[in-house]
Scaffold this active site. Sequence first.
Site, mmCIF file in Angstrom:
data_model
loop_
_atom_site.group_PDB
_atom_site.id
_atom_site.type_symbol
_atom_site.label_atom_id
_atom_site.label_comp_id
_atom_site.label_asym_id
_atom_site.label_seq_id
_atom_site.Cartn_x
_atom_site.Cartn_y
_atom_site.Cartn_z
ATOM 1 N N HIS A 1 0.799 -1.238 0.000
ATOM 2 C CA HIS A 1 0.000 0.000 0.000
ATOM 3 C C HIS A 1 0.824 1.276 0.000
ATOM 4 C CE1 HIS A 1 -3.587 -2.184 0.638
ATOM 5 N NE2 HIS A 1 -3.439 -2.426 1.912
ATOM 6 N N GLU B 1 -3.336 3.136 1.793
ATOM 7 C CA GLU B 1 -2.865 3.676 0.502
ATOM 8 C C GLU B 1 -3.246 5.155 0.382
ATOM 9 O OE1 GLU B 1 -3.989 1.575 -3.185
ATOM 10 O OE2 GLU B 1 -3.893 3.521 -4.171
ATOM 11 N N SER C 1 -10.456 -6.009 3.758
ATOM 12 C CA SER C 1 -9.986 -5.780 2.394
ATOM 13 C C SER C 1 -11.010 -4.985 1.585
ATOM 14 C CB SER C 1 -9.722 -7.131 1.718
ATOM 15 O OG SER C 1 -9.637 -6.959 0.331
#
Length: 290
Positions: free
Chosen positions: A74, A130, A228
């Site tokens: 990320h 991220e 996720s």
Amino acid sequence: MKITIDKNSGFCFGVVRAIEVAEQNLQKDNQLYCLGDIVHNNEEVSRLHNMGLKIVSHREFAQLHNVKVLIRAHGEPPETYRIAKENNIELIDATCIVVLKLQEDIKKNNEDGNFREGQILIFGKAGHAEVIGLLGQTNGKGIVISSVNDIDVIDYTKPAKLYSQTTQSLEEYQTIIETVRRRYDEKGNGHLFQSYDTICRRVANRAKQVQKFAAQYDKIIFVSGEKSSNGLYLFDVCKKENPQSYFVYRSEQLEEIPFKKDDNIGICGATSTPMWLMESIAEKIKKIIT
Ligand code: SF4
């Protein structure tokens, strides 16, 4: 009963590389710190933990000195690199090349002298690692757009550049681009807006593949970590195509699924789901049904 595992499921190349880098270092040193979960999948994290990988939070990271720390796919904001330098931490940087390129592009455009008054817009999940890494490239100029409902925060009299977190939905991103562009055009400021196609095709293509896969089976068992974002997105695609889709992040959840003896079952997962886990889920389903 027939069980088929989707051959396109499994880790993306960014995650595969981060895990390989972790494994190589663990074979040498038996211990390695990793900043945040290396992958959003508890089973894989626990496998690597047993090899000596220690996951640390950002708070814990700031207290470390003279150790090696892995940066996962990320990526991280510049602040992390600054702390590492100060604390003599050796960073093993496994930032995915796609994310790295995006960070560099944002940084470059942000530093462009003609863009001083501009806004950097990032379509993504607020608080996602991220996105934090991407915001870090903007010197505080970044604005997170989580959905089309957030676009009122944009100042349509000032320039803006729009990017997306790599794992977002292509369709949703296109809707946001079109809506923002329309608003700029309505003010006669269309020339001030620019958007960039930064969604990872490994993920964007997965949506079509998973949709096709989901249509072929009576039931879909979608295996993914709860955290996720790619997993939640792809599961949504499955569920829309096949209402008999089940999100499984713990094998115990299989007990609650009303399997039938003649079910044709498809197993698929996110880009953070290891193949070995889908295989073990297939074995467990066989045991439950027989
Ligand atoms: S999903 Fe794409 S951008 Fe994200 S880590 Fe995987 S390969 Fe890299």
